[in-house]
Design an enzyme around this catalytic site. Structure first.
Site, PDB file in Angstrom:
ATOM      1  N   SER A 190      -0.455 -45.033  34.821  1.00 39.03           N
ATOM      2  CA  SER A 190      -0.371 -46.486  34.281  1.00 39.03           C
ATOM      3  C   SER A 190       0.806 -47.520  34.816  1.00 39.03           C
ATOM      4  CB  SER A 190      -0.055 -46.451  32.854  1.00 39.03           C
ATOM      5  OG  SER A 190      -1.138 -45.677  32.027  1.00 39.03           O
ATOM      6  N   THR A 224       5.905 -44.914  37.685  1.00 39.16           N
ATOM      7  CA  THR A 224       6.730 -44.989  38.796  1.00 39.16           C
ATOM      8  C   THR A 224       7.353 -46.394  38.876  1.00 39.16           C
ATOM      9  OG1 THR A 224       5.106 -43.602  39.699  1.00 39.16           O
ATOM     10  CG2 THR A 224       6.825 -44.330  41.255  1.00 39.16           C
ATOM     11  N   HIS A 253       5.005 -38.807  28.783  1.00 45.15           N
ATOM     12  CA  HIS A 253       3.416 -39.348  28.571  1.00 45.15           C
ATOM     13  C   HIS A 253       3.156 -38.950  27.050  1.00 45.15           C
ATOM     14  CE1 HIS A 253       3.165 -40.069  32.627  1.00 45.15           C
ATOM     15  NE2 HIS A 253       3.191 -39.163  33.170  1.00 45.15           N
ATOM     16  N   ARG A 281      -2.359 -49.767  30.950  1.00 43.77           N
ATOM     17  CA  ARG A 281      -2.995 -50.242  32.189  1.00 43.77           C
ATOM     18  C   ARG A 281      -4.483 -50.084  31.831  1.00 43.77           C
ATOM     19  NH1 ARG A 281      -2.871 -47.716  38.145  1.00 43.77           N
ATOM     20  NH2 ARG A 281      -3.829 -49.525  39.456  1.00 43.77           N
ATOM     21  N   TYR A 294       0.544 -53.478  32.933  1.00 42.27           N
ATOM     22  CA  TYR A 294       0.594 -53.079  34.347  1.00 42.27           C
ATOM     23  C   TYR A 294      -0.003 -54.585  34.786  1.00 42.27           C
ATOM     24  CZ  TYR A 294      -0.317 -51.477  38.939  1.00 42.27           C
ATOM     25  OH  TYR A 294      -0.110 -51.110  40.391  1.00 42.27           O
ATOM     26  N   LYS A 311      -2.355 -47.707  46.187  1.00 44.12           N
ATOM     27  CA  LYS A 311      -2.887 -49.050  46.348  1.00 44.12           C
ATOM     28  C   LYS A 311      -2.380 -50.199  45.681  1.00 44.12           C
ATOM     29  CE  LYS A 311      -7.666 -50.703  47.837  1.00 44.12           C
ATOM     30  NZ  LYS A 311      -9.008 -50.316  47.525  1.00 44.12           N
TER      31      LYS A 311
HETATM   32  P1  A3P Z   1      -3.410 -46.715  42.250  1.00 39.22           P
HETATM   33  O1  A3P Z   1      -3.533 -45.391  42.243  1.00 39.22           O
HETATM   34  O2  A3P Z   1      -4.294 -47.585  41.401  1.00 39.22           O
HETATM   35  O3  A3P Z   1      -2.698 -47.302  43.406  1.00 39.22           O
HETATM   36  P2  A3P Z   1       2.012 -43.859  37.834  1.00 39.22           P
HETATM   37  O4  A3P Z   1       3.287 -44.387  38.453  1.00 39.22           O
HETATM   38  O5  A3P Z   1       1.887 -43.894  36.454  1.00 39.22           O
HETATM   39  O6  A3P Z   1       1.560 -42.260  38.277  1.00 39.22           O
HETATM   40  O7  A3P Z   1       0.794 -44.591  38.221  1.00 39.22           O
HETATM   41  C1  A3P Z   1       0.542 -44.816  39.492  1.00 39.22           C
HETATM   42  C2  A3P Z   1      -0.048 -46.054  40.011  1.00 39.22           C
HETATM   43  O8  A3P Z   1       1.034 -47.064  40.001  1.00 39.22           O
HETATM   44  C3  A3P Z   1      -0.865 -45.981  41.214  1.00 39.22           C
HETATM   45  O9  A3P Z   1      -2.004 -46.910  41.003  1.00 39.22           O
HETATM   46  C4  A3P Z   1       0.488 -46.553  42.290  1.00 39.22           C
HETATM   47  O10 A3P Z   1      -0.141 -47.046  43.376  1.00 39.22           O
HETATM   48  C5  A3P Z   1       0.743 -47.538  41.384  1.00 39.22           C
HETATM   49  N1  A3P Z   1       2.251 -47.959  41.700  1.00 39.22           N
HETATM   50  C6  A3P Z   1       3.141 -47.222  41.788  1.00 39.22           C
HETATM   51  N2  A3P Z   1       4.292 -47.760  42.316  1.00 39.22           N
HETATM   52  C7  A3P Z   1       4.238 -49.201  42.316  1.00 39.22           C
HETATM   53  C8  A3P Z   1       4.876 -50.221  42.474  1.00 39.22           C
HETATM   54  N3  A3P Z   1       6.037 -50.424  42.620  1.00 39.22           N
HETATM   55  N4  A3P Z   1       4.234 -51.593  41.973  1.00 39.22           N
HETATM   56  C9  A3P Z   1       2.696 -51.468  41.729  1.00 39.22           C
HETATM   57  N5  A3P Z   1       2.176 -50.796  41.524  1.00 39.22           N
HETATM   58  C10 A3P Z   1       2.574 -49.298  41.659  1.00 39.22           C
END
Ligand code: A3P
Length: 319
Positions: A68, A71, A130, A152, A219, A286
C-alpha cells in the site's frame, strides 16, 4: 528457563492446530486468527509482539496492508521526525533501504535470533506493521501511541502484490495460481492480512473515534498532493513545520528525498536485498495510481467495486 520456553512453544503449537488454514495464491501458508488471514510464517512473531512489546507514548506506528506504500510512508515519517537531528543530505535513506531504517514490529523485532532490541531504538521510535488494528499489541493502545494508517486502492495493491511475489518467489516449489483465481481469493478475503475491507475498516473506525491517535491517509492522496500530506503527518506526530522551515523549503526537500524517482535510483535500492530474500529494487516497481487497468477486466473491477460498496456502506469510507 528452558521449561518456560517449552511450555510457551506447546501453547503456540496447540493454538496453531486449532486455526483454519488456507494457502495464499503463491503457495504460502495462511492461518485465520481473530478473523484475519495471516502468513503462518509470521504468526509466532505476531503473538510474541502481542505478548512482549512494550510501547512508549512517543512511539509512532505505521500500519499498512502489504503493497500500500509502506516503503514511502517509512521514508517520509522517518525524515519528518528526524529532520532536526539528521541533515537531509546525510539521511540514512541515501545509503539504506527504508525497510532497514524503519523496522517492522513483527518481522524485525520478534522473528528470529538476531532480532533488533526495541529498547535500543532511539526515541521517537518509528515502527511499522501490517497487523490489523484488532491484532496490535494491547500496549500500543494503552500507551496512546500515534498510529498512521496508509491505505491504497485494493486493485492496485493486488497487482503490486502479485508482481512483487512473482519477482521475489518466496516459496520456490509453490504452485502459483492464475490471475483470475488469485483475484477470486482476494474477493473472498483470503490473502495476506485479508480481508482487505476489514483491515481498512478497523483503522478507519479507530480514526473516526480518535483522530488525534489514528491518522488515516491514502496512497492516492499522497500522489496527488505530497506537500500538504507531509505537513499533515508532521502535525499529527506533534512536530509541525515552523514558518521558518517552510520558507527554507524543508517540506520540498523531504518530498524530493522520499520521491519514487529518487529512492528507486539510489545505488542501495538498485542492488541490495533484505536477508537474501527480498530484492530492494522490488519495492520500487512503478509507483503509479491505476496500473490495474493493464491487468484486470471490467468484470473484475466491478466485482471489487460492489464488495467495497456493500462492506463500506454507512462507514463513510470511500476507497
Ligand atoms: P507498485 O507495485 O504499484 O509500483 P510497499 O511499500 O507497501 O511494499 O508498496 C510498494 C508499492 O509502493 C509499489 O507499488 C511501489 O512502487 C510503491 N512505492 C515505493 N516507494 C514509493 C515512493 N517513494 N513513491 C511512490 N510510490 C512508491
Amino acid at each position: 528457563s528452558a521449561e518456560v520456553d517449552n511450555s510457551a512453544k506447546d501453547e503456540f503449537q496447540e493454538l496453531l492446530q486449532t486455526l483454519e488454514r488456507q494457502t495464499n495464491w503463491d503457495g504460502q501458508r495462511l492461518v485465520k486468527y481473530e478473523g484475519f488471514w495471516l502468513l503462518e510464517l509470521f504468526f509466532r512473531p505476531i503473538l510474541s509482539a502481542q505478548k512482549y512489546f512494550k510501547a512508549k507514548g512517543t512511539d509512532v506506528i505505521l500500519s499498512t496492508m502489504p503493497k500500500s506504500g509502506t516503503t514511502w510512508l517509512k521514508a517520509l515519517t522517518f525524515s519528518i521526525a528526524n529532520r532536526n537531528a539528521i541533515p537531509i543530505d546525510q539521511s540514512p535513506l541515501l545509503t539504506s533501504n527504508p525497510h532497514k531504517v524503519v523496522p517492522f514490529l513483527e518481522f524485525d523485532l520478534y522473528w528470529g535470533q538476531e532480532d533488533l532490541d526495541p529498547e535500543r531504538i532511539l526515541d521517537p521510535r518509528i515502527l511499522s506493521t501490517h497487523m490489523p488494528l484488532e491484532i496490535l499489541p494491547d500496549s500500543i493502545r494503552e500507551a496512546g501511541c500515534r498510529i498512521i494508517y496508509l491505505c491504497r486502492n485494493p486493485l492496485d495493491v493486488f497487482i503490486s502484490n502479485r508482481l512483487f511475489l512473482l519477482e521475489n518467489r518466496f516459496s520456490e516449489d509453490a504452485v502459483l495460481l492464475e490471475l483470475d483465481e488469485a483475484f477470486d481469493r482476494l474477493c473472498q478475503g483470503i490473502h495476506d492480512c485479508g480481508p482487505f475491507w476489514d483491515h481498512m475498516l478497523g483503522y478507519w473506525n479507530a480514526h473516526l473515534k480518535n483522530p488525534e491517535r489514528v491518522l488515516f491517509i491514502k496512497y492516492e492522496d499522497l500522489k496527488e498532493d505530497i506537500l500538504s500530506n507531509i505537513k499533515k503527518i508532521a502535525e499529527f506526530i506533534g512536530s509541525p513545520f515552523s514558518p521558518e522551515e517552510e520558507k527554507q523549503g524543508v517540506v520540498e526537500q523531504i518530498s524530493r528525498l522520499c520521491s519514487f524517482e529518487n529512492l528507486k535510483n539510489l545505488e542501495v535500492n538498485k542492488s541490495g536485498n533484505i536477508l537474501g530474500l527480498v530484492k530492494n529494487s522490488s519495492f520500487f516497481r512503478k509507483g503509479e495510481v491505476g496500473d490495474w487497468v493493464n491487468y484486470l477486466s471490467p468484470e473484475m473491477v466491478e466485482r471489487v467495486k460492489n464488495i467495497m460498496e456493500s462492506k463500506f456502506q454507512g462507514s463513510g469510507l470511500i476507497i
